[in-house]
Design an enzyme around this catalytic site. Structure first.
Site, PDB file in Angstrom:
ATOM      1  CG  ASP A  81     -16.946 104.311  44.708  1.00 60.97           C
ATOM      2  OD1 ASP A  81     -17.010 103.819  45.053  1.00 60.97           O
ATOM      3  OD2 ASP A  81     -16.687 104.860  44.140  1.00 60.97           O
ATOM      4  CE  LYS A 120      -9.632 112.178  54.396  1.00 66.91           C
ATOM      5  NZ  LYS A 120      -9.288 113.060  53.189  1.00 66.91           N
ATOM      6  CG  ASP A 179     -12.417 104.647  46.714  1.00 64.35           C
ATOM      7  OD1 ASP A 179     -12.550 104.623  45.526  1.00 64.35           O
ATOM      8  OD2 ASP A 179     -13.368 105.071  47.456  1.00 64.35           O
TER       9      ASP A 179
HETATM   10  P1  GTP Z   1     -15.961 111.984  42.638  1.00 66.22           P
HETATM   11  O1  GTP Z   1     -16.942 113.206  43.076  1.00 66.22           O
HETATM   12  O2  GTP Z   1     -14.792 111.919  42.550  1.00 66.22           O
HETATM   13  O3  GTP Z   1     -15.639 112.755  44.726  1.00 66.22           O
HETATM   14  O4  GTP Z   1     -16.757 110.968  43.054  1.00 66.22           O
HETATM   15  P2  GTP Z   1     -18.570 110.268  43.645  1.00 66.22           P
HETATM   16  O5  GTP Z   1     -19.405 111.173  42.942  1.00 66.22           O
HETATM   17  O6  GTP Z   1     -18.340 108.944  42.738  1.00 66.22           O
HETATM   18  O7  GTP Z   1     -18.566 110.753  44.818  1.00 66.22           O
HETATM   19  P3  GTP Z   1     -17.958 108.815  46.206  1.00 66.22           P
HETATM   20  O8  GTP Z   1     -16.641 108.530  45.933  1.00 66.22           O
HETATM   21  O9  GTP Z   1     -18.131 109.593  47.556  1.00 66.22           O
HETATM   22  O10 GTP Z   1     -19.656 108.616  46.752  1.00 66.22           O
HETATM   23  C1  GTP Z   1     -19.935 106.904  46.742  1.00 66.22           C
HETATM   24  C2  GTP Z   1     -20.439 106.271  46.089  1.00 66.22           C
HETATM   25  O11 GTP Z   1     -22.395 106.909  46.515  1.00 66.22           O
HETATM   26  C3  GTP Z   1     -20.585 106.321  44.508  1.00 66.22           C
HETATM   27  O12 GTP Z   1     -20.402 104.947  44.087  1.00 66.22           O
HETATM   28  C4  GTP Z   1     -21.391 107.606  43.740  1.00 66.22           C
HETATM   29  O13 GTP Z   1     -21.785 107.015  42.895  1.00 66.22           O
HETATM   30  C5  GTP Z   1     -22.466 107.252  45.480  1.00 66.22           C
HETATM   31  N1  GTP Z   1     -23.089 108.708  45.202  1.00 66.22           N
HETATM   32  C6  GTP Z   1     -22.568 109.344  45.694  1.00 66.22           C
HETATM   33  N2  GTP Z   1     -23.668 110.661  45.563  1.00 66.22           N
HETATM   34  C7  GTP Z   1     -24.217 110.801  45.109  1.00 66.22           C
HETATM   35  C8  GTP Z   1     -25.325 110.935  45.071  1.00 66.22           C
HETATM   36  O14 GTP Z   1     -26.279 112.154  45.138  1.00 66.22           O
HETATM   37  N3  GTP Z   1     -26.668 109.848  44.234  1.00 66.22           N
HETATM   38  C9  GTP Z   1     -26.652 108.889  43.559  1.00 66.22           C
HETATM   39  N4  GTP Z   1     -27.381 107.792  43.471  1.00 66.22           N
HETATM   40  N5  GTP Z   1     -24.997 108.278  44.260  1.00 66.22           N
HETATM   41  C10 GTP Z   1     -24.308 109.151  44.616  1.00 66.22           C
END
Ligand code: GTP
Length: 355
Positions: A109, A160, A218
């Site tokens: 993302d 943070k 982001d």
């Molecule tokens: P929010 O729920 O809005 O915080 O978004 P998010 O679920 O994408 O979480 P975050 O932005 O913290 O994740 C950062 C990156 O890691 C993103 O590209 C997510 O798709 C990925 N990610 C987060 N948690 C997991 C997980 O448990 N498994 C996998 N495969 N990818 C994850």
């Protein structure tokens, strides 16, 4: 070089857009968001990517198949989400490289213009276990921060705080030595940010920071998602994946914009979407088959697939879910999200979440 792309998150901050489509697949400047990352990874010398999937896993292979943008693609799905570190470890089952080879790891993302090849070169030169892209931000108190010493070695991963010691933050793009990935515990929920990196630093492993300012975003929130799409359409970040030239707007196949409408500031008009005479659409994303009717105003907003903005209605900083209808004369502002299929009758709301 091989890469792992983390795409298994639920994207909760982007709901309701992410109810039907995972965040990394949301249409962004005319293509799924990930297409921009695949094109950039390819340009940096990546020829094989393992997707670490979880939420709506099947949609990724359906979107990209086994090869896209010149890169071979493999998919590894977690039965239960394993967090960022657990996902990296799980995806390593799909790597073919040797224990000392560098592996690029990308959050699914992030839009970044940084020089990935230079990051990899810095990693190799330092003989590091991991090298993180760090980017300076104006307000580091909104993020955890990552200080480095005079040699560029990461000294801590800090949560943070209102008084950050540096403006450098983790930009979500890492180079790992393969053996350092294999050292992450398997089949456990692990956070790379909260556990893996702090533990590597504590154990004396060489973790380097590669600091490069420049375009970085982001896209995890609706405001940032709209901004990222706008920046790509206007050419503030170059991407070879965009179906068109940079300009004030991007119209996809079958889009219809009335000559009497104003559509600019990096707006995307999706396939079969329309904007009628007297309407103004600024800096927004109109998904496929979205319709903006006469005299309506849409600014900094996302209008979902088959959603409709009625005559004279105003949307400012709003997410309108798929199939939602805003009747004539409504005025929605300030971060409001309308769930898919909701229909607001004429002048039902003059609504602002500001103040
Ligand atoms: P929010 O729920 O809005 O915080 O978004 P998010 O679920 O994408 O979480 P975050 O932005 O913290 O994740 C950062 C990156 O890691 C993103 O590209 C997510 O798709 C990925 N990610 C987060 N948690 C997991 C997980 O448990 N498994 C996998 N495969 N990818 C994850």
């Amino acid at each position: 070089m091989e890469a792992i792309l983390l795409v298994g998150g639920q994207g909760t901050r982007l709901r309701p857009l992410t109810i039907s489509t995972p965040k990394p697949l949301l249409p962004t400047a005319g293509v799924p968001f990930l297409a921009h990352q695949l094109a950039r990874a390819r340009a940096a010398g990546v020829d094989r990517i393992v997707f670490a999937t979880s939420y709506r896993a099947e949609m990724f292979e359906a979107a990209f198949g086994t090869r896209a943008h010149g890169v071979d693609l493999v998919y590894l799905t977690e039965d239960e989400p394993l967090g960022t570190g657990g996902a990296i470890r799980n995806a390593a089952r799909g790597l073919t490289c040797g224990p000392d080879d560098p592996v690029l790891i990308l959050n699914g993302d992030i839009l970044s213009g940084h020089d990935v090849q230079a990051q990899v070169a810095a990693h190799e030169k330092a003989g590091a276990a991991a090298t993180l892209h760090l980017t300076p931000v104006d307000d580091p108190s909104r993020f955890g921060c990552v200080p480095t010493d005079a040699d560029g070695r990461v000294t801590a991963f800090l949560e943070k705080t209102p008084h950050p010691v540096t403006d450098q933050i983790n930009a979500g793009c890492y180079v790992f030595r393969r053996s350092a990935i294999d050292a992450i515990p398997a089949e456990e929920v692990v956070s790379v940010e909260r556990e893996t990196f702090p533990e590597m630093i504590a154990s004396g492993a060489v973790v380097m920071g590669y600091v490069e300012p420049g375009y970085w975003l982001d896209v995890g929130t609706p405001e940032a998602f709209v901004q990222g799409s706008r920046d790509l359409v206007e050419g503030r970040l170059a991407s070879s994946a965009i179906p068109g030239e940079p300009g004030e707007r991007l119209e996809l196949d079958g889009a219809r914009v009335s000559p009497g409408a104003v559509v600019r500031d990096g707006t995307t008009v999706g396939r079969g979407a329309s904007v009628e005479a007297g309407a103004t659409v600024l800096g927004s994303v109109l998904l496929d088959e979205a319709h903006v009717e006469e005299g309506a105003t849409v600014r900094d907003s996302v209008v979902g697939r088959h959603a409709r903005v009625g005559p004279g209605a105003v949307l400012d900083g709003v997410v309108l879910g798929d199939g939602a209808v805003v009747g004539p004369g409504n005025e929605l502002r300030g971060g409001l999200r309308v769930w898919p299929g909701v229909e607001l009758p004429a002048t039902a709301l003059r609504f602002s979440t500001d103040a």
